[in-house]
Design an enzyme around this catalytic site. Sequence first.
Site, mmCIF file in Angstrom:
data_model
loop_
_atom_site.group_PDB
_atom_site.id
_atom_site.type_symbol
_atom_site.label_atom_id
_atom_site.label_comp_id
_atom_site.label_asym_id
_atom_site.label_seq_id
_atom_site.Cartn_x
_atom_site.Cartn_y
_atom_site.Cartn_z
ATOM 1 C CB SER A 154 9.958 -18.732 53.440
ATOM 2 O OG SER A 154 10.906 -19.005 52.444
HETATM 3 N N1 SAH Z 1 11.569 -22.300 50.674
HETATM 4 C C1 SAH Z 1 12.652 -22.500 51.595
HETATM 5 C C2 SAH Z 1 13.512 -21.265 51.597
HETATM 6 C C3 SAH Z 1 14.922 -21.597 51.610
HETATM 7 S S1 SAH Z 1 16.005 -20.210 51.464
HETATM 8 C C4 SAH Z 1 12.118 -22.803 52.978
HETATM 9 O O1 SAH Z 1 10.987 -22.432 53.264
HETATM 10 O O2 SAH Z 1 12.827 -23.403 53.777
HETATM 11 C C5 SAH Z 1 16.514 -20.345 49.791
HETATM 12 C C6 SAH Z 1 17.209 -21.613 49.394
HETATM 13 O O3 SAH Z 1 17.637 -21.443 48.040
HETATM 14 C C7 SAH Z 1 18.461 -21.935 50.198
HETATM 15 O O4 SAH Z 1 18.363 -23.222 50.730
HETATM 16 C C8 SAH Z 1 19.585 -21.853 49.160
HETATM 17 O O5 SAH Z 1 20.635 -22.773 49.380
HETATM 18 C C9 SAH Z 1 18.841 -22.142 47.883
HETATM 19 N N2 SAH Z 1 19.527 -21.686 46.668
HETATM 20 C C10 SAH Z 1 20.172 -20.516 46.452
HETATM 21 N N3 SAH Z 1 20.679 -20.471 45.208
HETATM 22 C C11 SAH Z 1 20.328 -21.646 44.621
HETATM 23 C C12 SAH Z 1 20.559 -22.219 43.329
HETATM 24 N N4 SAH Z 1 21.265 -21.588 42.364
HETATM 25 N N5 SAH Z 1 20.071 -23.441 43.086
HETATM 26 C C13 SAH Z 1 19.358 -24.121 44.014
HETATM 27 N N6 SAH Z 1 19.106 -23.643 45.247
HETATM 28 C C14 SAH Z 1 19.583 -22.426 45.547
#
Ligand code: SAH
Length: 221
Positions: A68
């Site tokens: 993010s």
């Molecule tokens: N806060 C993280 C953002 C990651 S992007 C950072 O700063 O790095 C969002 C993440 O949500 C991704 O890794 C994706 O795989 C995860 N995601 C999407 N759907 C999901 C679900 N149903 N359960 C768990 N994780 C999920």
Amino acid sequence: MTRRSKEPAERDTQLARLVLGLRSQGVTDPAVLAAIERTPRDLFTPDLFKERSWEDSALPIACGQTISQPYIVGLMTQALTLEPRARVLEIGTGSGYQTAVLSRLSRLVYTVERYRTLMRAAEARFDALQITNVITRFGDGFLGWAEQAPFDRILVTAAAPEEPIVLLQQLKPSGVLVAPVGKGPVQQLCRYAGDGAGGFTMDVLCEVRFVPLLEGVAREL
Ligand code: SAH
């Protein structure tokens, strides 16, 4: 060839500059800014994008996901109004960057990720930073973490297609949940605050662009 991280002094300068930028955009909570300043973002970005770790932008990580944007991390963390005793649930560990920031401001962070690869890499980063108050789970965040509910705070870092009812049910009566909600490429960042009696008020904070929350765990080769 792997690129080396910045030297510590240079990293401190970059972090201080990043924090100044966030403050000027409205992330003013000193505890949130301090947590961001203590979290070296270059540990969470892939080698290919190390040089851009200090830009206020989202960057690609493995598995087609993103780390993010620091401003959004600051904004969401501030909107959670964390307290040091809080037990927090995070959906979407990704790189673990947001998780690490949350861990500085709360007692325990439970974080769920649907890619095992991402979860493992994030765990290694928590170890390297000696963060010991994060509990990871490989699973489907749509379901929350019922065994550990209720939570004081819940943060969703992928876009929920609609109001995240299952997660709201895992929130304490006076808890706060922050999530991007919407089906398209642009979603609304929503803040749900419990009224203490089973109801919620909802405020839209701004428009955001998150990868979607997908159902089930990811199958990886
Ligand atoms: N806060 C993280 C953002 C990651 S992007 C950072 O700063 O790095 C969002 C993440 O949500 C991704 O890794 C994706 O795989 C995860 N995601 C999407 N759907 C999901 C679900 N149903 N359960 C768990 N994780 C999920």
